[in-house]
Design a protein around this motif. Structure first.
Motif, short mmCIF file in Angstrom:
data_model
loop_
_atom_site.label_atom_id
_atom_site.label_comp_id
_atom_site.label_asym_id
_atom_site.label_seq_id
_atom_site.Cartn_x
_atom_site.Cartn_y
_atom_site.Cartn_z
N ALA A 68 7.03 2.94 -2.20
CA ALA A 68 8.23 2.25 -1.91
C ALA A 68 8.71 2.91 -0.51
N ALA A 74 9.38 -3.89 2.32
CA ALA A 74 10.24 -4.18 1.57
C ALA A 74 11.62 -3.77 1.38
N VAL A 75 12.94 -4.26 1.31
CA VAL A 75 14.22 -3.94 1.17
C VAL A 75 14.74 -4.57 0.00
N LYS A 76 15.07 -3.99 -1.19
CA LYS A 76 15.65 -4.62 -2.20
C LYS A 76 17.18 -4.81 -2.33
N GLN A 100 21.89 -2.30 5.98
CA GLN A 100 20.72 -2.83 6.89
C GLN A 100 21.13 -3.32 7.98
N TYR A 108 12.13 3.01 0.27
CA TYR A 108 13.42 3.54 0.35
C TYR A 108 13.80 4.60 1.23
N SER A 164 15.75 -14.92 -2.03
CA SER A 164 15.03 -13.86 -2.79
C SER A 164 15.80 -12.60 -2.52
N GLN A 165 15.52 -11.85 -3.56
CA GLN A 165 16.19 -10.42 -3.58
C GLN A 165 15.64 -9.43 -2.70
N THR A 166 14.57 -9.79 -1.99
CA THR A 166 13.96 -8.86 -1.11
C THR A 166 14.08 -9.28 0.21
N ALA A 211 20.63 -11.30 -5.07
CA ALA A 211 20.09 -12.25 -3.91
C ALA A 211 21.09 -13.03 -3.41
N ASP A 229 12.47 -8.28 4.24
CA ASP A 229 11.53 -7.46 4.81
C ASP A 229 11.77 -7.08 6.17
#
Length: 488
Positions: free
Chosen positions: A435, A110-112, A134, A437, A101-103, A116, A105
């Motif tokens: 979002a 959610a952090v994009k 992160q 961000y 997944s490209q996301t 991925a 938690d």
């Protein structure tokens, strides 16, 4: 949600361990990426070379293997094989990652990621920028040696030697022989960011600072000393700035300034010195605004402080920069598009008598996400707008969208920016939406993040690099800001 900052950092760093576990119990069906390895590239963790840890470059994004890094940091994780989900930590807040997944938690939502996580030759890779933002690691990519430098929060990697900034006769030097690097402490305020834009030097500190300045000639330069300060982790990422070692900030957008240099000038007391090298003599005004130290340059004499005479303070933040290209699609780098748009916005805002402008960057330099938010907060800005362009795995994704974090504070700004910018781009209206961000979550004023279009979309990428399109978007952004501030 309440939690201790240090505990979150510990949880965030724990992300490293997840990829090691993923390799041991990776679910079936995960597609292996076809990225090509970067030749002779290497990774240094806390000053130590990591064997067998070559970075890869995938669609312009530098990817690093987490397996070897996680072996060095080692945190416990919980693997749910049926769901393909890994939970890291849990005290006080878990971090959840899903393979493929490209996301991810995080505690904030959610952090994009730019790309991925993928597997190649039994090694799992994640984007370098994601590692830095992160995991609480300092990150630096050195193109000349093709080396990724990673610094864990407690580490202190070495730095190459650099020439010292000459001591200014008007500012007495305090001898020191230890050669160490004082850390921010109860007695030393951290210097967390140094940037130059719009003829303004902005120094972001972790607390109140009492600066002093002097003017020197032959050559012309302005010297700013910050007593009882030390470099924070953001400015030491990738290498120490020991006594006498110098870092340089190139300046490309000012006719008056050649460059900005900064170094640890003294250890007793610990003093950071910042030097503005000039092409000619100019007037200036040194002042503080919250925990910001600002030096405004003005050919006509002392420049007035920001926000004087009831002017609204607007912070424009072109995303990414320097080693962080942002999204890359169809041969276009996000950092270039958004900087061009940001500079056009700045040129228009400078003509507005009711607005004072702060740019987080006005050339190809890098400011951390926390540093961008801190600049706006310390300036007590009225509006913060971060400018970006989008990227997606599908080349059919399209459209303009704008994000806000706090609805009560920022939804109205986001809605207004979206209305004007989408009309200017003519792209699909993806709406104004919420979002988490970091830059719009940590700013304390109305804040929005606008995604102009998708670089992964061939048609939109081709349009976004055009000068007339960028000018049209800049005019729309300014119109949205003015409408929101009631300056029409």
């Amino acid at each position: 949600m309440n939690f201790k900052k240090n505990a979150w950092k510990k949880t965030a760093v724990a992300l490293a361990a997840v990829m090691l576990l993923a390799l041991l119990v990776l679910p079936n069906g995960v597609r292996q990426a076809s990225a090509a390895p970067a030749a002779e590239a290497s990774i240094m963790l806390d000053g130590r070379a990591i064997d067998g840890a070559e970075p890869l470059v995938l669609k312009g994004t530098t990817m690093v293997p987490i397996r070897v890094v996680s072996e060095q940091l080692g945190y416990s994780v919980d693997w749910n094989q049926s769901a393909g989900r890994i939970t890291i930590g849990g005290d006080p807040v878990p971090l959840v990652l899903t393979i493929g997944s490209q996301t991810a938690d995080a505690f904030s939502g959610a952090v994009k990621m730019e790309q991925a996580p993928f597997v190649r030759s039994n090694t799992t890779y994640v984007p370098l920028r994601f590692v830095g933002s992160q995991m609480g690691l300092g990150v630096k990519w050195e193109q000349s040696s093709r080396t990724v430098y990673l610094q864990s929060p407690a580490a202190e990697p070495p730095a190459p030697a650099a020439p010292a900034i000459p001591a200014a006769p008007a500012v007495p030097s305090v001898p020191s022989t230890s050669g160490g690097t004082p850390a921010p402490s109860a007695n030393n305020v951290s210097i967390d960011g140094i940037s130059f834009s719009d003829n303004r030097l902005t120094i972001s500190a972790g607390g109140a600072v009492t600066p002093s300045s002097s003017v020197l000639t032959a050559p012309d330069r302005i010297v700013v000393d910050l007593p009882n300060t030390a470099f924070g982790p953001a400015l030491q990422a990738g290498g120490n700035l020991k006594l006498g070692q110098v870092a340089k900030l190139p300046v490309e957008t000012s006719s008056a300034v050649k460059q900005v240099r900064y170094s640890l000038f003294s250890e007793s007391p610990s003093t950071v010195r910042v030097v503005i090298d000039l092409n000619r003599s100019v007037g200036y005004n040194l002042y503080t605004e919250g925990n910001l130290v600002l030096v405004d340059l003005n050919d006509d004499g002392a420049a007035p402080p920001i926000g004087t005479n009831g002017k609204k303070i607007v912070v424009i933040d072109p995303g990414h920069g320097d080693h962080d290209p942002g999204g890359v699609g169809n041969g276009v780098q996000e950092k270039d598009v958004v900087l061009n748009v940001g500079l056009k916005v700045a040129a228009l805002l400078k003509q507005e008598p009711g607005i004072d402008l702060i740019m987080t960057r006005s050339d190809d330099t890098f400011v951390t996400l926390d540093g961008r938010a801190k600049i706006a907060n310390d300036a007590n800005a009225d509006v913060y707008l971060s400018i970006h362009s989008n990227i997606a795995s599908s080349n059919s994704a399209s459209g303009t969208e704008t994000f806000y974090a706090d609805a009560a504070r920022s939804k109205s700004l986001s809605d207004t920016i979206q209305k004007h910018v989408q009309a200017a781009t003519g792209f699909k209206d993806r709406g104004s939406k919420q979002a988490n961000y970091l830059v719009i979550r940590k700013t304390t004023m109305p804040a929005a993040l606008v995604e102009l279009g998708f670089l992964s979309n061939k048609q939109e990428a081709a349009v976004m690099v055009q000068d007339d399109f960028q000018q049209k978007v800049a005019e729309a952004i300014v119109a949205g800001i003015k409408e929101y501030l009631g300056l029409n």
